[in-house]
Design an enzyme around this catalytic site. Structure first.
Site, PDB file in Angstrom:
ATOM      1  N   LYS A 101      11.122  64.703  32.903  1.00  0.00           N
ATOM      2  CA  LYS A 101      11.938  65.682  32.165  1.00  0.00           C
ATOM      3  C   LYS A 101      12.950  66.361  33.098  1.00  0.00           C
ATOM      4  O   LYS A 101      14.131  66.432  32.790  1.00  0.00           O
ATOM      5  CB  LYS A 101      11.043  66.742  31.489  1.00  0.00           C
ATOM      6  N   ARG A 133       4.911  62.820  44.320  1.00  0.00           N
ATOM      7  CA  ARG A 133       5.708  64.050  44.398  1.00  0.00           C
ATOM      8  C   ARG A 133       4.962  65.111  45.219  1.00  0.00           C
ATOM      9  O   ARG A 133       5.560  65.830  46.010  1.00  0.00           O
ATOM     10  CB  ARG A 133       6.017  64.591  42.995  1.00  0.00           C
ATOM     11  N   ARG A 156      -3.864  68.761  34.249  1.00  0.00           N
ATOM     12  CA  ARG A 156      -2.584  68.887  33.542  1.00  0.00           C
ATOM     13  C   ARG A 156      -2.482  67.838  32.444  1.00  0.00           C
ATOM     14  O   ARG A 156      -1.987  68.108  31.355  1.00  0.00           O
ATOM     15  CB  ARG A 156      -1.429  68.763  34.528  1.00  0.00           C
ATOM     16  N   ARG A 193       4.324  70.462  46.272  1.00  0.00           N
ATOM     17  CA  ARG A 193       4.067  71.321  45.105  1.00  0.00           C
ATOM     18  C   ARG A 193       2.572  71.542  44.950  1.00  0.00           C
ATOM     19  O   ARG A 193       1.793  70.577  44.984  1.00  0.00           O
ATOM     20  CB  ARG A 193       4.656  70.661  43.855  1.00  0.00           C
ATOM     21  N   ARG A 252       5.552  73.658  24.742  1.00  0.00           N
ATOM     22  CA  ARG A 252       4.393  72.871  25.179  1.00  0.00           C
ATOM     23  C   ARG A 252       3.182  73.108  24.293  1.00  0.00           C
ATOM     24  O   ARG A 252       2.127  72.520  24.550  1.00  0.00           O
ATOM     25  CB  ARG A 252       4.040  73.253  26.607  1.00  0.00           C
TER      26      ARG A 252
HETATM   27  P1  B4P Z   1       9.780  65.147  36.992  1.00  0.00           P
HETATM   28  O1  B4P Z   1      11.121  64.872  36.446  1.00  0.00           O
HETATM   29  O2  B4P Z   1       9.696  66.224  38.050  1.00  0.00           O
HETATM   30  O3  B4P Z   1       8.688  65.473  35.874  1.00  0.00           O
HETATM   31  P2  B4P Z   1       8.539  66.625  34.823  1.00  0.00           P
HETATM   32  O4  B4P Z   1       8.199  65.893  33.570  1.00  0.00           O
HETATM   33  O5  B4P Z   1       9.736  67.517  34.795  1.00  0.00           O
HETATM   34  O6  B4P Z   1       7.374  67.493  35.475  1.00  0.00           O
HETATM   35  P3  B4P Z   1       6.204  68.440  35.084  1.00  0.00           P
HETATM   36  O7  B4P Z   1       5.851  68.325  33.642  1.00  0.00           O
HETATM   37  O8  B4P Z   1       5.165  68.093  36.074  1.00  0.00           O
HETATM   38  O9  B4P Z   1       6.589  69.918  35.443  1.00  0.00           O
HETATM   39  P4  B4P Z   1       6.870  71.340  34.809  1.00  0.00           P
HETATM   40  O10 B4P Z   1       7.680  71.952  35.874  1.00  0.00           O
HETATM   41  O11 B4P Z   1       7.455  71.277  33.452  1.00  0.00           O
HETATM   42  O12 B4P Z   1       9.222  63.789  37.545  1.00  0.00           O
HETATM   43  C1  B4P Z   1       7.997  63.692  38.234  1.00  0.00           C
HETATM   44  C2  B4P Z   1       8.110  62.756  39.417  1.00  0.00           C
HETATM   45  O13 B4P Z   1       8.412  61.443  38.980  1.00  0.00           O
HETATM   46  C3  B4P Z   1       9.222  63.142  40.393  1.00  0.00           C
HETATM   47  O14 B4P Z   1       8.745  62.990  41.701  1.00  0.00           O
HETATM   48  C4  B4P Z   1      10.339  62.160  40.104  1.00  0.00           C
HETATM   49  O15 B4P Z   1      11.114  61.861  41.232  1.00  0.00           O
HETATM   50  C5  B4P Z   1       9.564  60.935  39.623  1.00  0.00           C
HETATM   51  N1  B4P Z   1      10.305  60.154  38.649  1.00  0.00           N
HETATM   52  C6  B4P Z   1      11.060  60.629  37.620  1.00  0.00           C
HETATM   53  N2  B4P Z   1      11.591  59.602  36.917  1.00  0.00           N
HETATM   54  C7  B4P Z   1      11.129  58.458  37.495  1.00  0.00           C
HETATM   55  C8  B4P Z   1      11.312  57.045  37.218  1.00  0.00           C
HETATM   56  N3  B4P Z   1      12.080  56.610  36.214  1.00  0.00           N
HETATM   57  N4  B4P Z   1      10.670  56.157  38.009  1.00  0.00           N
HETATM   58  C9  B4P Z   1       9.906  56.583  39.050  1.00  0.00           C
HETATM   59  N5  B4P Z   1       9.709  57.879  39.376  1.00  0.00           N
HETATM   60  C10 B4P Z   1      10.317  58.795  38.606  1.00  0.00           C
HETATM   61  O16 B4P Z   1       5.450  72.111  34.672  1.00  0.00           O
HETATM   62  C11 B4P Z   1       4.669  72.607  35.752  1.00  0.00           C
HETATM   63  C12 B4P Z   1       3.625  73.655  35.289  1.00  0.00           C
HETATM   64  O17 B4P Z   1       4.284  74.858  34.791  1.00  0.00           O
HETATM   65  C13 B4P Z   1       2.702  73.269  34.112  1.00  0.00           C
HETATM   66  O18 B4P Z   1       1.560  72.552  34.531  1.00  0.00           O
HETATM   67  C14 B4P Z   1       2.314  74.671  33.529  1.00  0.00           C
HETATM   68  O19 B4P Z   1       1.287  75.298  34.260  1.00  0.00           O
HETATM   69  C15 B4P Z   1       3.572  75.489  33.715  1.00  0.00           C
HETATM   70  N6  B4P Z   1       4.428  75.466  32.503  1.00  0.00           N
HETATM   71  C16 B4P Z   1       5.701  74.975  32.445  1.00  0.00           C
HETATM   72  N7  B4P Z   1       6.209  75.111  31.209  1.00  0.00           N
HETATM   73  C17 B4P Z   1       5.238  75.718  30.452  1.00  0.00           C
HETATM   74  C18 B4P Z   1       5.155  76.103  29.079  1.00  0.00           C
HETATM   75  N8  B4P Z   1       6.178  75.913  28.240  1.00  0.00           N
HETATM   76  N9  B4P Z   1       4.015  76.680  28.617  1.00  0.00           N
HETATM   77  C19 B4P Z   1       2.985  76.900  29.452  1.00  0.00           C
HETATM   78  N10 B4P Z   1       2.988  76.545  30.763  1.00  0.00           N
HETATM   79  C20 B4P Z   1       4.101  75.960  31.272  1.00  0.00           C
END
Ligand code: B4P
Length: 190
Positions: free
Chosen positions: A14, A128, A145, A134, A89
């Site tokens: 995302k 990551r 998670r 992180r 979420r």
């Molecule tokens: P990202 O792009 O970083 O993944 P994400 O889906 O954004 O991350 P996430 O869900 O973990 O985090 P969030 O901050 O929302 O990609 C992950 C990895 O994959 C990276 O290293 C990237 O380089 C790699 N990658 C991406 N695309 C790729 C591809 N095509 N091929 C290979 N590798 C690839 O949430 C973190 C925490 O915050 C949650 O656990 C929760 O505690 C809290 N939180 C956030 N929003 C919340 C909400 N609305 N309600 C309650 N808690 C919340």
């Protein structure tokens, strides 16, 4: 105004894809994960509360994130639109977002759901954790998670499906391939 929700499990890309979408479509990104991490870093009262949940891989309580999003919407009155990244979420968050946007007369246009297999998610997040340091990217917390995702977040997809707003995009392959599929979906909903 164009409002997009980017939906998917932890590690589905995302944050990665949001960066590309912002550049091409000039939308404002609201990432609850990034906002929460910044609050934690600055040791604000909200950040200190959120950290307890994030460090265990649990979702932060709904009222905290809904309040955060509401103030960010108010801070950005004249924009082309928003990408909601990592929010909503839970179904309660989705309903609250609909209420906030209905009040502003700018509903969600489309919800893009990134589909990625669980093994691939774990692989990406472990990697990551190794490179970014992180605190929520170690194997035990990643499993929490993913559990939280199945219990509380995946029903959000059904919520938007029932409103005919959900479009699924295959989230494995190169970042550019996935972005091309996302851009096609956005262009057909603009
Ligand atoms: P990202 O792009 O970083 O993944 P994400 O889906 O954004 O991350 P996430 O869900 O973990 O985090 P969030 O901050 O929302 O990609 C992950 C990895 O994959 C990276 O290293 C990237 O380089 C790699 N990658 C991406 N695309 C790729 C591809 N095509 N091929 C290979 N590798 C690839 O949430 C973190 C925490 O915050 C949650 O656990 C929760 O505690 C809290 N939180 C956030 N929003 C919340 C909400 N609305 N309600 C309650 N808690 C919340």
């Amino acid at each position: 105004m164009f409002n997009l929700v980017l939906f998917g499990p932890p590690g589905s890309g995302k944050g990665t894809q949001s960066a590309n979408i912002i550049e091409k479509y000039q939308l404002v990104q609201l990432s609850t994960g990034d906002i929460l991490r910044s609050e934690v870093k600055n040791e604000t009262p909200l950040g200190l509360e959120a950290k307890k949940f994030m460090d265990q891989g649990m979702l932060v309580p709904d009222e905290v994130v809904i309040g955060m999003i509401s103030s960010k919407l108010d801070e950005n009155p004249d924009v082309k639109g928003f990408i909601f990244d990592g929010f909503p979420r839970t179904v309660a968050q989705a309903e609250a977002l609909d209420n906030l946007l209905e009040f502003k007369k700018n509903p969600i246009n489309v919800v893009i759901s990134l589909l990625v297999a669980e093994e691939e998610l774990k692989k990406r997040l472990v990697h990551r954790g190794e490179v970014s340091g992180r605190s929520d990217d170690n194997e035990e917390i990643i499993m929490n998670r993913i559990k939280e995702y199945h219990a509380k977040t995946s029903p959000v997809a059904d919520y938007y499906q029932s409103k005919n707003k959900l479009v699924e995009v295959h989230g494995e392959g190169t970042v550019d391939e996935i972005f091309a599929a996302i851009a096609t979906t956005i262009d057909s909903n603009l």
